[in-house]
Design an enzyme around this catalytic site. Structure first.
Site, PDB file in Angstrom:
ATOM      1  N   HIS A  51     -10.368  -3.032  -8.354  1.00 59.05           N
ATOM      2  CA  HIS A  51     -10.988  -1.363  -8.857  1.00 59.05           C
ATOM      3  C   HIS A  51     -10.011  -0.821 -10.371  1.00 59.05           C
ATOM      4  CE1 HIS A  51     -12.567   2.409  -7.344  1.00 59.05           C
ATOM      5  NE2 HIS A  51     -13.467   2.128  -8.097  1.00 59.05           N
ATOM      6  N   GLU A  58      -3.558   5.749 -10.830  1.00 56.53           N
ATOM      7  CA  GLU A  58      -2.535   6.138 -10.159  1.00 56.53           C
ATOM      8  C   GLU A  58      -2.017   5.857 -10.953  1.00 56.53           C
ATOM      9  OE1 GLU A  58      -0.387   2.468  -8.396  1.00 56.53           O
ATOM     10  OE2 GLU A  58      -0.454   3.042  -6.651  1.00 56.53           O
ATOM     11  N   TRP A  80      -4.327   6.633  -1.083  1.00 57.28           N
ATOM     12  CA  TRP A  80      -3.262   6.968  -1.353  1.00 57.28           C
ATOM     13  C   TRP A  80      -3.282   8.209  -0.342  1.00 57.28           C
ATOM     14  CZ3 TRP A  80       2.475   5.575  -1.179  1.00 57.28           C
ATOM     15  CH2 TRP A  80       2.520   4.742  -2.259  1.00 57.28           C
ATOM     16  N   TYR A  94       7.756   7.926  -6.200  1.00 57.78           N
ATOM     17  CA  TYR A  94       7.603   7.698  -7.854  1.00 57.78           C
ATOM     18  C   TYR A  94       7.152   8.900  -8.988  1.00 57.78           C
ATOM     19  CZ  TYR A  94       5.913   3.174  -4.962  1.00 57.78           C
ATOM     20  OH  TYR A  94       6.116   2.519  -4.330  1.00 57.78           O
ATOM     21  N   ARG A 126      21.129  -2.828 -22.573  1.00 56.46           N
ATOM     22  CA  ARG A 126      20.940  -3.420 -21.802  1.00 56.46           C
ATOM     23  C   ARG A 126      20.885  -2.725 -20.531  1.00 56.46           C
ATOM     24  NH1 ARG A 126      25.177  -7.557 -23.587  1.00 56.46           N
ATOM     25  NH2 ARG A 126      26.701  -5.779 -23.645  1.00 56.46           N
ATOM     26  N   ARG A 127      20.450  -0.858 -21.548  1.00 54.67           N
ATOM     27  CA  ARG A 127      20.158  -0.093 -19.903  1.00 54.67           C
ATOM     28  C   ARG A 127      18.978   0.814 -19.842  1.00 54.67           C
ATOM     29  NH1 ARG A 127      26.268   2.809 -21.286  1.00 54.67           N
ATOM     30  NH2 ARG A 127      27.496   0.435 -21.604  1.00 54.67           N
ATOM     31  N   CYS A 146       7.812   0.927  -2.622  1.00 54.91           N
ATOM     32  CA  CYS A 146       7.776  -0.897  -2.782  1.00 54.91           C
ATOM     33  C   CYS A 146       8.212  -1.542  -3.566  1.00 54.91           C
ATOM     34  CB  CYS A 146       6.498  -0.996  -2.438  1.00 54.91           C
ATOM     35  SG  CYS A 146       6.283  -0.602  -0.751  1.00 54.91           S
ATOM     36  N   ARG A 166      10.684  -4.525  -2.950  1.00 55.25           N
ATOM     37  CA  ARG A 166      11.476  -5.210  -2.277  1.00 55.25           C
ATOM     38  C   ARG A 166      10.447  -5.515  -0.995  1.00 55.25           C
ATOM     39  NH1 ARG A 166      10.006  -1.569   2.326  1.00 55.25           N
ATOM     40  NH2 ARG A 166       9.005   0.138   1.779  1.00 55.25           N
ATOM     41  N   SER A 167       9.529  -4.915  -0.790  1.00 57.26           N
ATOM     42  CA  SER A 167       8.147  -5.276   0.140  1.00 57.26           C
ATOM     43  C   SER A 167       6.967  -5.709  -0.531  1.00 57.26           C
ATOM     44  CB  SER A 167       8.153  -4.586   1.128  1.00 57.26           C
ATOM     45  OG  SER A 167       7.085  -4.092   2.017  1.00 57.26           O
ATOM     46  N   ILE A 168       6.349  -6.830  -0.063  1.00 55.59           N
ATOM     47  CA  ILE A 168       4.744  -6.924  -0.477  1.00 55.59           C
ATOM     48  C   ILE A 168       3.775  -7.310  -0.327  1.00 55.59           C
ATOM     49  CG2 ILE A 168       3.655  -8.040  -2.877  1.00 55.59           C
ATOM     50  CD1 ILE A 168       7.302  -8.250  -2.893  1.00 55.59           C
ATOM     51  N   ASP A 169       2.498  -6.645  -0.461  1.00 53.24           N
ATOM     52  CA  ASP A 169       1.279  -6.933   0.573  1.00 53.24           C
ATOM     53  C   ASP A 169       0.937  -7.936   0.031  1.00 53.24           C
ATOM     54  OD1 ASP A 169      -1.527  -6.903   1.228  1.00 53.24           O
ATOM     55  OD2 ASP A 169      -1.288  -4.610   1.848  1.00 53.24           O
ATOM     56  N   ASN A 177      -0.667  -4.203  -8.411  1.00 54.21           N
ATOM     57  CA  ASN A 177       0.832  -3.607  -9.076  1.00 54.21           C
ATOM     58  C   ASN A 177       1.022  -4.393 -10.104  1.00 54.21           C
ATOM     59  OD1 ASN A 177       2.190  -3.311  -5.863  1.00 54.21           O
ATOM     60  ND2 ASN A 177       2.426  -1.718  -6.762  1.00 54.21           N
TER      61      ASN A 177
HETATM   62  N1  LIG Z   1      -0.177  -2.225   3.108  1.00 56.81           N
HETATM   63  C1  LIG Z   1      -0.103  -1.192   2.141  1.00 56.81           C
HETATM   64  N2  LIG Z   1      -0.090  -2.357   1.016  1.00 56.81           N
HETATM   65  C2  LIG Z   1      -0.233  -1.238   0.116  1.00 56.81           C
HETATM   66  O1  LIG Z   1      -0.061  -2.325  -1.429  1.00 56.81           O
HETATM   67  C3  LIG Z   1      -0.025  -0.230  -0.705  1.00 56.81           C
HETATM   68  C4  LIG Z   1       0.449   0.850   0.712  1.00 56.81           C
HETATM   69  N3  LIG Z   1       0.573  -0.123   2.305  1.00 56.81           N
HETATM   70  N4  LIG Z   1       0.838   2.092   0.997  1.00 56.81           N
HETATM   71  C5  LIG Z   1       0.887   2.103   0.351  1.00 56.81           C
HETATM   72  C6  LIG Z   1       0.311   1.814  -1.512  1.00 56.81           C
HETATM   73  C7  LIG Z   1      -1.141   1.968  -1.660  1.00 56.81           C
HETATM   74  N5  LIG Z   1      -1.740   0.924  -2.267  1.00 56.81           N
HETATM   75  C8  LIG Z   1      -3.177   0.544  -1.773  1.00 56.81           C
HETATM   76  C9  LIG Z   1      -4.226   0.790  -1.161  1.00 56.81           C
HETATM   77  C10 LIG Z   1      -5.259   0.650  -0.497  1.00 56.81           C
HETATM   78  C11 LIG Z   1      -5.454  -0.934  -1.665  1.00 56.81           C
HETATM   79  C12 LIG Z   1      -7.507  -0.803  -1.698  1.00 56.81           C
HETATM   80  O2  LIG Z   1      -7.215  -0.600  -0.393  1.00 56.81           O
HETATM   81  N6  LIG Z   1      -8.006  -2.324  -2.529  1.00 56.81           N
HETATM   82  C13 LIG Z   1      -8.956  -1.766  -2.403  1.00 56.81           C
HETATM   83  C14 LIG Z   1     -10.206  -1.152  -3.288  1.00 56.81           C
HETATM   84  C15 LIG Z   1      -9.957   0.400  -2.743  1.00 56.81           C
HETATM   85  C16 LIG Z   1      -9.862   0.925  -4.249  1.00 56.81           C
HETATM   86  O3  LIG Z   1      -9.626   1.081  -4.670  1.00 56.81           O
HETATM   87  O4  LIG Z   1     -10.567   2.414  -3.686  1.00 56.81           O
HETATM   88  C17 LIG Z   1      -9.333  -3.415  -2.911  1.00 56.81           C
HETATM   89  O5  LIG Z   1      -9.947  -4.718  -2.672  1.00 56.81           O
HETATM   90  O6  LIG Z   1      -8.735  -3.866  -3.777  1.00 56.81           O
HETATM   91  C18 LIG Z   1      -4.992  -1.271  -2.672  1.00 56.81           C
HETATM   92  C19 LIG Z   1      -3.386  -0.349  -2.824  1.00 56.81           C
HETATM   93  C20 LIG Z   1      -0.826   0.518  -2.384  1.00 56.81           C
HETATM   94  N7  LIG Z   1       0.869   0.424  -1.405  1.00 56.81           N
HETATM   95  O1  LIG Z   2       2.526  -0.475  -4.542  1.00 58.80           O
HETATM   96  C1  LIG Z   2       2.743  -0.969  -3.577  1.00 58.80           C
HETATM   97  C2  LIG Z   2       3.380  -0.287  -2.344  1.00 58.80           C
HETATM   98  C3  LIG Z   2       2.840  -1.100  -1.183  1.00 58.80           C
HETATM   99  N1  LIG Z   2       3.225  -2.342  -0.536  1.00 58.80           N
HETATM  100  C4  LIG Z   2       2.603  -2.623   0.433  1.00 58.80           C
HETATM  101  C5  LIG Z   2       4.494  -3.277   0.704  1.00 58.80           C
HETATM  102  C6  LIG Z   2       4.488  -3.262   2.829  1.00 58.80           C
HETATM  103  O2  LIG Z   2       3.165  -4.364   3.023  1.00 58.80           O
HETATM  104  C7  LIG Z   2       3.971  -1.960   2.435  1.00 58.80           C
HETATM  105  C8  LIG Z   2       4.802  -1.209   2.213  1.00 58.80           C
HETATM  106  O3  LIG Z   2       5.633  -1.615   4.229  1.00 58.80           O
HETATM  107  P1  LIG Z   2       6.881  -1.595   4.603  1.00 58.80           P
HETATM  108  O4  LIG Z   2       7.550  -0.730   6.298  1.00 58.80           O
HETATM  109  O5  LIG Z   2       7.237   0.160   4.112  1.00 58.80           O
HETATM  110  O6  LIG Z   2       7.712  -2.597   3.560  1.00 58.80           O
HETATM  111  O7  LIG Z   2       3.003  -1.517   2.005  1.00 58.80           O
HETATM  112  C9  LIG Z   2       2.677  -3.268  -1.843  1.00 58.80           C
HETATM  113  O8  LIG Z   2       2.226  -3.866  -2.037  1.00 58.80           O
HETATM  114  N2  LIG Z   2       2.229  -2.386  -2.876  1.00 58.80           N
END
Ligand SMILES: Nc1nc(=O)c2c([nH]1)NC[C@@H]1CN(c3ccc(C(=O)N[C@@H](CCC(=O)O)C(=O)O)cc3)CN21
Ligand SMILES: O=c1ccn([C@H]2C[C@H](O)[C@@H](COP(=O)(O)O)O2)c(=O)[nH]1
Length: 264
Positions: A51, A58, A80, A94, A126-127, A146, A166-169, A177
């Site tokens: 999307h 964002e 968000w 941010y 380098r800064r 994150c 630091r943390s990646i979904d 990202n």
């Molecule tokens: N667990 C988690 N993962 C994240 O990536 C994340 C958070 N929390 N919290 C803060 C932000 C919010 N972000 C998000 C939140 C929702 C989607 C998501 O639902 N994406 C759908 C499409 C939704 C849309 O664009 O309307 C997808 O299929 O990619 C992606 C990133 C990234 N961050």
């Molecule tokens: O830009 C983003 C923002 C958040 N995330 C993910 C990474 C984690 O799964 C959660 C945050 O949980 P914490 O317990 O604070 O680590 O959101 C991401 O991938 N990208």
């Protein structure tokens, strides 16, 4: 985006089961890096539809320094929503740290303006660094950053960017990202009269939520398409004057979207 698919496979192969703050459960590896040559196309996932509207708005919202979700809601962006309070506030996340970092003597630091000025005046420095991780303010944020810091590097007329997370979904967050920092690098390069170089991502706790495993397997079964090309239709006065309509992802061909629940 072969590297991204390899990263998913790496987590499936080597990930350890780990509980997490959201109570969802993950499989996780620690410490990984991806390197993407931005000359070879724009890193927008093709193995599921992304999307792009949410990603662009964002980033424009971060750059504006705003930390209330009102702007996003007006644009139909909901990513968000779950973290905002009743007034739509997220705390000094941010945008606030990028544009109005508060110093000890009341000074206000605009890190984005400063980094652009330095890239132009002193490219070899380098800064060229922007930090969103402000230990004094983390407790007041809806979610601690994150993607907590990024650095630019200039060589051979090209601007590269390294960003740290630091943390990646990995299934839901990382594709957003990567596209967001690629877009930022293109905008910064245009503003500094440079070409784009590499985008380097560094990840700490790189995880797949256990309720995303089926989606990950579906994605890995798909054959990627060629990457699209980013077209920026004009060069605005400053990095803060870009608008949604300025961007076009030419030739974006993708497999259908894949629904997944976000861990809150
Ligand atoms: N667990 C988690 N993962 C994240 O990536 C994340 C958070 N929390 N919290 C803060 C932000 C919010 N972000 C998000 C939140 C929702 C989607 C998501 O639902 N994406 C759908 C499409 C939704 C849309 O664009 O309307 C997808 O299929 O990619 C992606 C990133 C990234 N961050
Ligand atoms: O830009 C983003 C923002 C958040 N995330 C993910 C990474 C984690 O799964 C959660 C945050 O949980 P914490 O317990 O604070 O680590 O959101 C991401 O991938 N990208």
């Amino acid at each position: 985006m072969k590297q991204y698919l390899e990263l998913l496979q790496d987590i499936l192969d080597h990930g350890v089961q780990k509980e997490d703050r959201t109570g969802t459960g993950t499989i996780s590896v620690f410490g990984r890096q991806l390197r993407i040559d931005l000359q070879k196309g724009f890193p927008l996932l093709t193995t599921k539809k992304l999307h792009t509207k949410s990603i662009i708005h964002e980033l424009l919202w971060f750059l504006s320094g705003n930390t209330n979700i009102r702007y996003l809601k007006e644009k139909g962006v909901t990513i968000w929503d779950e973290w905002a309070d009743e007034e739509g506030n997220l705390g000094r996340v941010y945008g606030a740290q990028w544009r109005t970092w508060l110093g000890p003597n009341g000074q206000v630091v605009d890190q984005i303006t400063n980094v652009i000025e330095q890239i132009r005046k002193n490219p070899d420095s380098r800064r060229h660094l922007v930090s969103a991780w402000n230990p004094a303010e983390v407790d007041g944020m809806a979610l601690p950053p994150c993607h907590y810091a990024f650095q630019f590097y200039v060589a051979n007329g090209r601007l590269s960017c390294l960003f740290n997370m630091r943390s990646i979904d990995t299934f839901l967050g990382l594709p957003f990202n990567l596209a967001s920092y690629a877009l930022l690098t293109h905008m910064m390069a245009e503003q500094c009269d440079l070409d784009v170089g590499d985008l380097i991502w560094t990840g700490g706790d790189v995880h797949i939520y256990t309720n995303h495993l089926e989606q990950v397997k579906l994605q890995l079964s798909r054959e990627p398409f060629p990457l699209p090309k980013l077209v920026i239709k004009r060069k605005p006065e400053s990095i803060f004057d870009y608008q949604f309509e300025d961007f076009d992802f030419e030739g974006y061909q993708s497999h259908p979207g894949i629904k997944a629940a976000i861990a809150i």
